[in-house]
Design an enzyme around this catalytic site. Sequence first.
Site, short mmCIF file in Angstrom:
data_model
loop_
_atom_site.label_atom_id
_atom_site.label_comp_id
_atom_site.label_asym_id
_atom_site.label_seq_id
_atom_site.Cartn_x
_atom_site.Cartn_y
_atom_site.Cartn_z
N HIS A 15 0.83 -1.20 0.00
CA HIS A 15 0.00 0.00 0.00
C HIS A 15 0.87 1.26 0.00
CE1 HIS A 15 -2.99 2.77 2.15
NE2 HIS A 15 -3.56 2.48 0.99
N GLU A 42 0.51 -0.76 -4.75
CA GLU A 42 -0.66 0.11 -4.83
C GLU A 42 -0.18 1.55 -4.67
OE1 GLU A 42 -3.95 2.62 -3.47
OE2 GLU A 42 -2.07 2.19 -2.41
N ASP A 44 -1.21 6.03 -6.00
CA ASP A 44 -2.28 7.00 -6.26
C ASP A 44 -1.80 8.04 -7.25
OD1 ASP A 44 -3.96 6.20 -3.70
OD2 ASP A 44 -1.92 6.60 -3.00
N HIS A 57 -1.15 10.68 -2.89
CA HIS A 57 -2.47 10.30 -2.41
C HIS A 57 -3.33 11.53 -2.13
CE1 HIS A 57 -5.45 9.47 0.76
NE2 HIS A 57 -5.62 8.32 0.12
#
Length: 261
Positions: A15, A42, A44, A57
Amino acid sequence: MPRLYSVGEPVILAHRGGAVDYAENSPEAFAAMRDLGFRYIETDARATSDGVAVLCHDETLDRTTDSKGPISGRTWRELQQVRGKDGNGILRVDEALKAYPDVVFNIDAKSDRVVVPLARAIRVGDARDRVCVASFSERRLRRLRGFLPGVASSLGAGSVARIAAAARTFGPVRSRLLASVPGPGDGVQVAQVPLRARGVSVLTQGFLKAAHSRGIAVHVWTIDDVAAATRLLDMGVDGIVTDVPELMRDALRDLGYELAS
C-alpha cells in the site's frame, strides 16, 4: 492483456509502496519493494495544473511535503521544486512505470482531472499490461477503460454496492444485480474493498461468493494485522493490501500460506 489478479491466487499489495517503513509513494519505497521481491504496488495519481500525472495520495501537498496547497494548482515545473519530507521529489507516473518495468502498479485515479493524464502516462510508459486502474468513481473508471482498451481495472463503489446487495438476495434479483456489474469482459479483474464502510460490513462470505461467480477477485484494504489477514485468506480473499508488506509476507509464509508478492 494478461490477467494480473486471479480468483484463488492470493497476492500481497504494498500500500503506497509500504507506507509504514518508507515514505509513501516515493522512489525509495518503490525501489525497496522491488529489491525485496514485491511485484504488486498500490499507489495514487493526481494531476498538475498543466496535465501531468503524478504519484500522490492527498489532494494537497501539506501532509507529505515541505510545501502547501493543492497539487492541481501547480505546474509540473513548479512541482519539481517541491520535496517530500523524506527529501525525495514527487514522481511522475510515466517515470515510475519506466523505472520499475517489472512491477505491477495498481493506480488509484484520485480525481476526474487525472483521467486523461494518467491514460497518457500509461500509454507513454507502454505499461497497459502491468497496470490496474482503480477509483471509487464508476464514471472515472469507464473513461479510463475507454482510453485504455483491455487495461485491467477494479470496480467502483456503485458496483461494489451491487455485489453486496446481490450477496443478500436470491434468484432473478440476484442474477440481475450481478449482470449489472462489469466483469472480466470489460477489463474488470478485481474488487478492492474495506472490511466495513459507514458502519456496515462489506467483506462477507456472501460478497466473496458473488464476486467470484463473476470471475472477479477480491482484495481487502488496509490490513496490517497478521491475524486479520489469516482470517481473510481462510475466507477466500484473493489479496491483502497492507502498509507492512515485508512483515505480512514473511509472517504469512511462516504460517504456511502461499502468496504471490
